[in-house]
Structures are given as structure tokens and as C-alpha cells.
Design an enzyme around this catalytic site. Structure first.
Site, PDB file in Angstrom:
ATOM      1  N   ARG A 162       0.842  -1.196   0.000  1.00 22.22           N
ATOM      2  CA  ARG A 162       0.000   0.000   0.000  1.00 22.22           C
ATOM      3  C   ARG A 162       0.881   1.251   0.000  1.00 22.22           C
ATOM      4  NH1 ARG A 162      -4.709   1.354   4.414  1.00 22.22           N
ATOM      5  NH2 ARG A 162      -3.023   0.904   5.876  1.00 22.22           N
ATOM      6  N   ASP A 446      -4.417   4.067  14.030  1.00 16.94           N
ATOM      7  CA  ASP A 446      -3.503   4.525  12.999  1.00 16.94           C
ATOM      8  C   ASP A 446      -3.947   5.907  12.557  1.00 16.94           C
ATOM      9  OD1 ASP A 446      -5.656   4.143  11.289  1.00 16.94           O
ATOM     10  OD2 ASP A 446      -4.734   2.524  10.144  1.00 16.94           O
TER      11      ASP A 446
END
Length: 533
Positions: A162, A446
Site C-alpha cells: 500500500r 492509525d
């Protein structure tokens, strides 16, 4: 074009990553695609302004034919046929990368985005670790002398990388005097160094694409992939991409995104936390009907979240693409058996629901949850590798369904405001210190969850929200006072005064500005990045 590398300190192995040939490849990517990327970011601002003005979003009228015509994405490579359990985590440090590769999951989402703080060491170390993973040579020895390496007695997960979203810069690399595009740096370095090795093994390269807001952004990625394949002599269509549907506008462009990427498409993922962040951001000043309850109360069973995930499954399977579930925030704590038991039960419910809804697999953030997720999907899949045949013709989702935040059950509380401020400061401090993901009170936080936290408080201030538990109106003055109290609380919890001074005090300053300034800043990581070496 000219390229300049600003390295604030030496990173071991950097010379193997930033070779003359690799940097030339980055220059070529920027020469062909950076200008289009800049225009697409400008288009985002226009779309947000229109949504704020009208208080709504709809499916694009100009692509009706795409939605109504018959087509499917390309056939899937063998390495991606079975994705029933994917473990997510940063590609640096090496120990975490190896633990993910040894987890027993089918896929490792190797994150260079929300779970990776992009300081100079991490940017380079992540690329080194990914090259080692592709070659099967990744190993690490700790300062205590403990050795870590990739196990040979289990199936190694397929690696799906990613890169950063289109909006993020890479300030350590300048091209023609401007910061490079983070997405092109991450993709370009990984592709240049690993595409041939991975393609020869039938293992990609494969990618997860974050933060897309429009099908034109998917078109740009498709052009990048085609250019990169041709440049390195890789067969067209070797690259496969799974797109995270984690912004509100992308939920209205699902079919179009798959169509633009159809030769390179693998599937879509329900990026739940960023999706909530995007919902808040898009309608932050559009009235109380868009004010969500406390973050802890916004589960995947809320009506507007059910609409989004069920539409995703239907869309993917209609077009022959995989539908991937999202990440439950609950994580086990091996030191607290009771906490672990509660976390496991919540994650089990989450994965059971996704499997029953037709998802082909889902994410976990901890190795201890891999077997749990696999078991829930095994119970539904049996011997099948996926559920592509399940069409979900029973699902009919309208634009109004996707936007029905008002139907969400729950309250805004002063305790929730406090927790949002606490998490936003705590996470930003950890991010500044070089870690992109951290467990806070047994929840995996996150960048996405921190974005929700600070955005909710901004939205509550600007809509005059009244808290259900204390009956007070959320104002800038109240938020400033609560922030001071939460920072004081953090000061008592952080033993190292230098750590608090170096990271938590700057983080508090960032959050204070993000929450209290009249102008809303689109991404927390942009001002925070300016403080990162």
C-alpha cells in the site's frame, strides 16, 4: 528534469534503493503523471465545496453507461484467488515485516501509508524489507541477539503493498525543486526493484490503493501501471490493484473505479475508519444531521455503514472482483486475558458478519487474530477460495441510504470528546516518533482513527453539538480546556520527560491547531509531516 535527495541522516542500505537507475525511473514517473495528479487534487477541493454547499453527493450521471453495461475485470492470478485472511502492518521495521510474513495469513498488506510514519529511515527501510521479502531473504537480528527470518514450514503470505495516497508529498526527494509525490515514490521504488522478481514467481507486483476520491484518480493509477510495465518489459496486466473504498465520494464511484482499472483490478476493500473520517470531512459544516455519535459507538451495524459495505460486495461480485472486509480495531493483549477474551469476541462477530455478507476475506492487525478470521471465513467458504459467485442481487442501495448518518444510534458525550482529544494527541506523538500504528487502550490506532478523533471535535464545535452526558455545548473554549486536561493526563502517563517534550508537546500543538482553527485542514499528516525529520 532534475532530482535531488535530501537525506537528513544516513540509513543503512540506502545505496541499494536510491540507485541512479531507480531515481531516473522516479523522474520519468513524475514527468508523465505529476501534473495530472496536481489537477486531480484541485478537483477534490471543488467537489468538497459542492458537497458542502448542497449537503449531498450522488452517483455520477456521466458514467451511467458504465454502471449499466456488461463487463468484468480481468481474470485473477492464482496468488490472489484466496484472500480469506489478510494481515495488515507497516513494512518497517524488519521485525514487524517478518512477523507478518510468518503469521499464516493468506496476504500481507505491507503498508507504506497510514500504518507507517514516513520519516527518512522508514521510507528507505521499508523498501529494503520489501525487496528482501520479494527475494525471500528478509532477516533481522535484534540488539539482544535474537534472530528473525521468514519461516519455510508454512505458506508465506502474498505481499500486497500500500503506497501513500495521492495527496501526500515526499519531502526528502525533490524533482525540479518541488517535493516528490509520495505515491509515485513508494510505487516507483518498489516496482523498479521488485517487479521482475515478483512477476517471474507469479506474485505480482500487487498493490492496495488508498484514499481515492474519483474514478479519474483510478484512471491515473491505471496509466501509471501501464507505463511502468512497458518501461520494464513486464506484461501488461501483471500489476493488480485492490482499491480501498475509504472516502465518501469513492462509495459513489465503485463501479467506475473498477472499470478504469479493469485490466489491473483485483477488488475493493471496505476501509471503514477512513470512510468515517471522510464522511465527517465532507459534511463537517452541514448541520447536526451529519454529526456522528462518539467514535466508539459507530459500529459496522449502523445503517449507513451497512449500506456502504453491502453495496461494495454487490458491486465487486457483479464485476468479478474481490470484496475485502475491513479491520476491527480491537486487538488482544497477552498480559490481560480478560481484555483479550473481549477483543476476540468482538473481532469474531465482525468477521462472522463479513463472511455472511459475502466478503471474500478480511483484515486483521495482529497475528493472534489470523486463525480466528480464517475460521469464520472457512465456515462459509468451505473448500471454495472465495465467494465471487455470490451476486447479492438482494441488495439495493440508494444515495440517500449511503448518506443517512441521522439514523445512526448513539450520543455525543463529553467523555467521547475527551477520548478523541487524548487519542489524537497520543497517536500524533507516536507518529512523530516514527511509529505509524500503536495500541491505545487495547484498540489499534492509525492515522485514520486519529483523523476521525480530531475531525469529530472540529465538527462538534462548528455545529454547536450538545453532549448527552454533561449537557454542555461543545465550543472552542470547552475543547481547548479539555485538551489542556488531556495533555496534562498524558504527562502523568509518559515516564520519559524527553519523550514528552520531543513528541507529545509538538503533537498537542498540531492537534490544537487542527481542532480550534476556523479553517479545516484536510489531513492531520500534512502539518505533522512538517515536524518530522
Amino acid at each position: 528534469m532534475s532530482i535531488t535527495v535530501h537525506a537528513p541522516y544516513e540509513v543503512p542500505g540506502v545505496e541499494a534503493i536510491l540507485t541512479e537507475e531507480a531515481l531516473a525511473f522516479l523522474e520519468e514517473l513524475h514527468r508523465h503523471f505529476a501534473t495530472t495528479r496536481d489537477q486531480l487534487l484541485q478537483n477534490r477541493r471543488s467537489a468538497q465545496e459542492e458537497a458542502a454547499r448542497t449537503g449531498t453527493v450522488d452517483f455520477p450521471t456521466e458514467t451511467r453507461q458504465v454502471r449499466e453495461s456488461a463487463w468484468t475485470v480481468a481474470d485473477h492470478p492464482a496468488a490472489l484467488q484466496d484472500r480469506r485472511v489478510e494481515i495488515t502492518g507497516p513494512a518497517a521495521p524488519a521485525k514487524m515485516a517478518i512477523n507478518a510474513l510468518n503469521s499464516g495469513a493468506k496476504v500481507w498488506l505491507a503498508c507504506l501509508e497510514d500504518a507507517l510514519a514516513p520519516n527518512w529511515f522508514n521510507v528507505i527501510d521499508a523498501q529494503r524489507n520489501l525487496a528482501g521479502a520479494a527475494a525471500g531473504t528478509l532477516a533481522f537480528t535484534s540488539a539482544e541477539g535474537k534472530s528473525y527470518s521468514i519461516r519455510e514450514d508454512i505458506e508465506t503470505p502474498t505481499v500486497v503493498v500500500r503506497p501513500r495516497g495521492w495527496h501526500l508529498p515526499e519531502k526528502h526527494i525533490e524533482i525540479d525543486g518541488r517535493p516528490a509525490v509520495g505515491a509515485l515514490v513508494d510505487f516507483g521504488l518498489h516496482f523498479f526493484h521488485n517487479a521482475r522478481t515478483l512477476s517471474d514467481q507469479g506474485l505480482g507486483p500487487f498493490y492496495y490503493l488508498p484514499k481515492l476520491e474519483h474514478y479519474a484518480e483510478a484512471r491515473l493509477w491505471d496509466q501509471v501501471f501501464s507505463f511502468a510495465e512497458k518501461s520494464l518489459g513486464i506484461d501488461h496486466g501483471t500489476v493488480r490493484a485492490t482499491v480501498l473504498i475509504e472516502t465518501l465520494p469513492a462509495a459513489f464511484h465503485m463501479e467506475e473505479i473498477l472499470y478504469e482499472l479493469r485490466d489491473h483490478a483485483s477488488g475493493l476493500n471496505a476501509g471503514r475508519w477512513d470512510y468515517l473520517f471522510s464522511m465527517i470531512k465532507y459534511f463537517r459544516a452541514s448541520g447536526e444531521k451529519f454529526v456522528l455519535p462518539d467514535r466508539a459507538q459507530v459500529s459496522m451495524t449502523q445503517p449507513f455503514m451497512r449500506a456502504y459495505t453491502e453495496l461494495l460486495v454487490k458491486t465487486c461480485h457483479k464485476r468479478g472482483a474481490f470484496a475485502m472486509g475491513g479491520m476491527a480495531a480491537f486487538i488482544p493483549n497477552r498480559r490481560e486475558p480478560e481484555v483479550t477474551a473481549q477483543a476476540i469476541e468482538k473481532v469474531r462477530d465482525d468477521k462472522s458478519r463479513e463472511a455472511a455478507d459475502g466478503f471474500d476475506g478480511s483484515w486483521v492487525a495482529h497475528p493472534d487474530l489470523v486463525d480466528l478470521c480464517r475460521a469464520e471465513f472457512d465456515a462459509v467458504l468451505q473448500e471454495a477460495p472465495n465467494q465471487l459467485q455470490r451476486q447479492r442481487d438482494d441488495v439495493n442501495v440508494s444515495a440517500a441510504d449511503l448518506l443517512d448518518v441521522a439514523a445512526a444510534e448513539g450520543d455525543v458525550t463529553e467523555a467521547g470528546v475527551r477520548m478523541n482529544l487524548y487519542v489524537a494527541v497520543y497517536y500524533t506523538a507516536i507518529w512523530l516518533s516514527g511509529n505509524g500504528a500503536v495500541a491505545i487502550h487495547n484498540l489499534m490506532e492509525d492515522a485514520a482513527t486519529a483523523e476521525i478523533s480530531r475531525s469529530q471535535v472540529w465538527q462538534q464545535i462548528h455545529n454547536g453539538t450538545v453532549t448527552a452526558d454533561s449537557g454542555v455545548r461543545v465550543t472552542a473554549e470547552l475543547a481547548a480546556s479539555l485538551l489542556d486536561e488531556e495533555v496534562a493526563r498524558l504527562r502523568t502517563e509518559i515516564d520519559d520527560e524527553q519523550t514528552f517534550s520531543d513528541y507529545f508537546e509538538p503533537a498537542a500543538g498540531v492537534v490544537r491547531a487542527l481542532v480550534l482553527d476556523e479553517e479545516y485542514i484536510d489531513f492531520l499528516t500534512l502539518p505533522a509531516y512538517e515536524l518530522m525529520p
